[in-house]
Design a protein around this motif. Structure first.
Motif, PDB file in Angstrom:
ATOM      1  N   LYS A  91       0.828  -1.206   0.000  1.00 28.67           N
ATOM      2  CA  LYS A  91       0.000   0.000   0.000  1.00 28.67           C
ATOM      3  C   LYS A  91       0.865   1.261   0.000  1.00 28.67           C
ATOM      4  O   LYS A  91       0.529   2.260  -0.625  1.00 28.67           O
ATOM      5  CB  LYS A  91      -0.941  -0.013   1.190  1.00 28.67           C
ATOM      6  N   LEU A  92       1.989   1.205   0.702  1.00 23.79           N
ATOM      7  CA  LEU A  92       2.908   2.340   0.706  1.00 23.79           C
ATOM      8  C   LEU A  92       3.517   2.552  -0.680  1.00 23.79           C
ATOM      9  O   LEU A  92       3.645   3.683  -1.142  1.00 23.79           O
ATOM     10  CB  LEU A  92       4.015   2.129   1.743  1.00 23.79           C
ATOM     11  N   GLU A  93       3.874   1.471  -1.341  1.00 24.40           N
ATOM     12  CA  GLU A  93       4.446   1.571  -2.691  1.00 24.40           C
ATOM     13  C   GLU A  93       3.402   2.101  -3.669  1.00 24.40           C
ATOM     14  O   GLU A  93       3.702   2.918  -4.537  1.00 24.40           O
ATOM     15  CB  GLU A  93       4.966   0.211  -3.156  1.00 24.40           C
ATOM     16  N   ALA A  94       2.148   1.637  -3.527  1.00 29.61           N
ATOM     17  CA  ALA A  94       1.079   2.085  -4.434  1.00 29.61           C
ATOM     18  C   ALA A  94       0.798   3.581  -4.268  1.00 29.61           C
ATOM     19  O   ALA A  94       0.446   4.258  -5.236  1.00 29.61           O
ATOM     20  CB  ALA A  94      -0.188   1.279  -4.183  1.00 29.61           C
ATOM     21  N   GLY A  95       0.949   4.111  -3.054  1.00 27.42           N
ATOM     22  CA  GLY A  95       0.674   5.519  -2.808  1.00 27.42           C
ATOM     23  C   GLY A  95       1.855   6.434  -3.018  1.00 27.42           C
ATOM     24  O   GLY A  95       1.753   7.648  -2.874  1.00 27.42           O
ATOM     25  N   ARG A  96       2.964   5.872  -3.399  1.00 30.46           N
ATOM     26  CA  ARG A  96       4.213   6.632  -3.560  1.00 30.46           C
ATOM     27  C   ARG A  96       4.170   7.472  -4.832  1.00 30.46           C
ATOM     28  O   ARG A  96       3.861   6.979  -5.906  1.00 30.46           O
ATOM     29  CB  ARG A  96       5.369   5.635  -3.618  1.00 30.46           C
ATOM     30  N   LYS A  97       4.489   8.766  -4.703  1.00 29.40           N
ATOM     31  CA  LYS A  97       4.512   9.660  -5.865  1.00 29.40           C
ATOM     32  C   LYS A  97       5.875  10.305  -6.083  1.00 29.40           C
ATOM     33  O   LYS A  97       6.074  11.035  -7.024  1.00 29.40           O
ATOM     34  CB  LYS A  97       3.472  10.782  -5.702  1.00 29.40           C
ATOM     35  N   ARG A  98       6.806  10.058  -5.142  1.00 28.36           N
ATOM     36  CA  ARG A  98       8.145  10.654  -5.197  1.00 28.36           C
ATOM     37  C   ARG A  98       8.040  12.177  -5.262  1.00 28.36           C
ATOM     38  O   ARG A  98       8.657  12.830  -6.081  1.00 28.36           O
ATOM     39  CB  ARG A  98       8.947  10.101  -6.366  1.00 28.36           C
ATOM     40  N   GLY A  99       7.228  12.705  -4.360  1.00 23.57           N
ATOM     41  CA  GLY A  99       7.000  14.148  -4.325  1.00 23.57           C
ATOM     42  C   GLY A  99       7.324  14.718  -2.962  1.00 23.57           C
ATOM     43  O   GLY A  99       8.423  14.562  -2.448  1.00 23.57           O
ATOM     44  N   GLU A 100       6.338  15.346  -2.364  1.00 21.51           N
ATOM     45  CA  GLU A 100       6.508  16.045  -1.098  1.00 21.51           C
ATOM     46  C   GLU A 100       6.749  15.079   0.060  1.00 21.51           C
ATOM     47  O   GLU A 100       6.114  14.043   0.160  1.00 21.51           O
ATOM     48  CB  GLU A 100       5.251  16.874  -0.820  1.00 21.51           C
ATOM     49  N   ILE A 101       7.676  15.450   0.915  1.00 23.77           N
ATOM     50  CA  ILE A 101       7.994  14.667   2.109  1.00 23.77           C
ATOM     51  C   ILE A 101       7.534  15.461   3.314  1.00 23.77           C
ATOM     52  O   ILE A 101       7.703  16.680   3.374  1.00 23.77           O
ATOM     53  CB  ILE A 101       9.511  14.382   2.191  1.00 23.77           C
ATOM     54  N   GLY A 102       6.904  14.770   4.273  1.00 24.60           N
ATOM     55  CA  GLY A 102       6.374  15.425   5.459  1.00 24.60           C
ATOM     56  C   GLY A 102       7.454  16.089   6.297  1.00 24.60           C
ATOM     57  O   GLY A 102       8.567  15.611   6.385  1.00 24.60           O
ATOM     58  N   LYS A 103       7.099  17.210   6.895  1.00 23.23           N
ATOM     59  CA  LYS A 103       7.986  17.912   7.834  1.00 23.23           C
ATOM     60  C   LYS A 103       7.189  18.137   9.101  1.00 23.23           C
ATOM     61  O   LYS A 103       6.169  18.812   9.054  1.00 23.23           O
ATOM     62  CB  LYS A 103       8.453  19.245   7.271  1.00 23.23           C
ATOM     63  N   PRO A 104       7.545  17.595  10.211  1.00 25.93           N
ATOM     64  CA  PRO A 104       8.659  16.690  10.448  1.00 25.93           C
ATOM     65  C   PRO A 104       8.412  15.342   9.782  1.00 25.93           C
ATOM     66  O   PRO A 104       7.268  14.962   9.549  1.00 25.93           O
ATOM     67  CB  PRO A 104       8.703  16.557  11.970  1.00 25.93           C
TER      68      PRO A 104
END
Length: 171
Positions: A91-104
């Motif tokens: 599910k994590l791989e399916a939702g991966r967009k290689r975009g914004e990363i959470g801060k923190p």
């Protein structure tokens, strides 16, 4: 490579569980059809599937920020080893967009990780939380700033992951 192996193992386990449920689903639909009102629509075995592979629209949606944040932590070696087998890697791989990363990016403690936590008053909401048989006030460390937070984790008796979990932050 480890993540790919975990994905493949999860997919195989899901398919095996679906094969086990086929007979029960067929018998259940036969029983329901034998006892239903003739004017109502008939039941199909697929109405009783729990482990059948679902389409992309029906899958549990994990935010893309949480997915991308997870993979950035794995890439940098900051993801605890105990958390990886518990998480739904497919599910994590399916939702991966290689975009914004959470801060923190993450708060990590003994047996607990909050990925992409967001403050909301005295509460923190994590797009994805992973817990291991812990409860009560737990000290968590921000992986980037090394700041320590105390979060109250409700009782839980097994490894699990949660979407949009809310935790009280203590001063």
């Amino acid at each position: 490579m480890i993540i790919q192996a975990l994905q493949h193992g999860a997919r195989l386990q899901h398919e095996e569980l679906h094969l086990h449920e086929l007979g029960i689903a067929t018998l259940t639909s036969c029983f329901v059809n034998a006892n239903r009102d003739p004017k109502s629509p008939g039941a199909k075995p697929s109405d009783f599937y729990y482990f059948q592979t679902r389409s992309d629209e029906e899958r549990i949606a994990i935010s893309t920020i949480a997915c991308d944040t997870f993979f950035s932590l794995v890439k940098e070696g900051k993801m605890p080893g105990w958390a990886v087998p518990v998480l739904p890697i497919d599910k994590l791989e399916a939702g991966r967009k290689r975009g914004e990363i959470g801060k923190p990016r993450a708060w990590i403690g003994e047996g607990v990780i909050l990925i992409a936590p967001q403050f909301n008053g005295c509460m923190v909401t994590a797009a994805l939380a992973v817990t291991e048989s812990v409860e009560g006030a737990i000290a968590l460390r921000d992986v980037d700033s090394e700041t320590t937070f105390t979060v109250v984790v409700p009782p839980n008796h097994e490894h699990c992951w949660m979407l949009d979990a809310e935790f009280l932050v203590q001063e």
